[in-house]
Scaffold this active site. Sequence first.
Site, PDB file in Angstrom:
ATOM      1  N   SER A   1      51.937  34.997   4.793  1.00  0.00           N
ATOM      2  CA  SER A   1      50.889  34.528   5.706  1.00  0.00           C
ATOM      3  C   SER A   1      49.662  34.089   4.930  1.00  0.00           C
ATOM      4  O   SER A   1      49.389  34.602   3.830  1.00  0.00           O
ATOM      5  CB  SER A   1      50.500  35.649   6.671  1.00  0.00           C
ATOM      6  OG  SER A   1      49.354  35.291   7.426  1.00  0.00           O
TER       7      SER A   1
ATOM      8  N   TYR B   1      47.681  44.428   8.475  1.00  0.00           N
ATOM      9  CA  TYR B   1      48.643  43.317   8.442  1.00  0.00           C
ATOM     10  C   TYR B   1      48.457  42.489   7.179  1.00  0.00           C
ATOM     11  O   TYR B   1      49.426  42.145   6.490  1.00  0.00           O
ATOM     12  CB  TYR B   1      48.449  42.451   9.680  1.00  0.00           C
ATOM     13  CG  TYR B   1      49.319  41.214   9.719  1.00  0.00           C
ATOM     14  CD1 TYR B   1      50.674  41.302  10.011  1.00  0.00           C
ATOM     15  CD2 TYR B   1      48.775  39.959   9.458  1.00  0.00           C
ATOM     16  CE1 TYR B   1      51.471  40.160  10.037  1.00  0.00           C
ATOM     17  CE2 TYR B   1      49.550  38.812   9.489  1.00  0.00           C
ATOM     18  CZ  TYR B   1      50.904  38.917   9.779  1.00  0.00           C
ATOM     19  OH  TYR B   1      51.692  37.789   9.804  1.00  0.00           O
TER      20      TYR B   1
END
Length: 264
Positions: A144, A156
Amino acid sequence: MADLAGRTALVTGASRGIGRSIAQRLAAEGALVAVHYGTNDDAARKTVAAIHRSGGRAFPLRAELGVDGDVDTLFAALETELQDRPLDILVNNAAVIDYGASIHAATPKSYERVFAINVRAPLFITQRALRLMPDGGRIINISSGVTWFATPEIVYAMTKGALNVFGRSLAHTVGTRGITVNTVSPGITETDMNDWLRSAEATRHVATMTALARPGRPADIGDVVAFLASDDARWITGQTIEVNGGLLLGPVPAQSATTEVPAH
């Protein structure tokens, strides 16, 4: 085009979003695709059915990640379906985000869950997959953009940073077998995880942050994964490839800032 005829692939988290697009593209190129999913039977059936309608080959593979015995469950089912065929391609895509896991609100429970699915599972899935993978195989991890731009969802972001490091180290370890390992890092992409993008205002805002003036689409990611899985990418390994349409390259020129987002 990436000719994957005769090859087998496992795509984790493949029933929706980016994972579904990856599975569909690999199948379109000739691979037999294991469509892994956690709990959503209906979504997995729809993904497999869509692949079959397009003339591809796929089968669903249910195994909840982040729980005890997850890898054993996954590979018991996978090996039954493969019937002694090797596993040529592994795509570690499955991931979860906890929007409450910020520096102020993260808990040990939320931390453990996100790391179990986003980091522990790819590690041990890869460990098992290497037993089935022939020399010259392909491993692709989905990371990501939060590894290089700041986000409140710190847990995350930490997991995706770990995945980037995992890919580089793994590429070095398995390179003597001709196995390539690469990481694809999507930008802001239209998925269920990013359901906030469904508003026109959010879409316009992302367009002003992106050189190509729109959010990403799952197919944008799937196409790059198919390339990395192909023989054309045989000399690329240990790399993190940003697939983000030019996200945050700098101030958007005035004439581009008002560009309308394409409707298609």
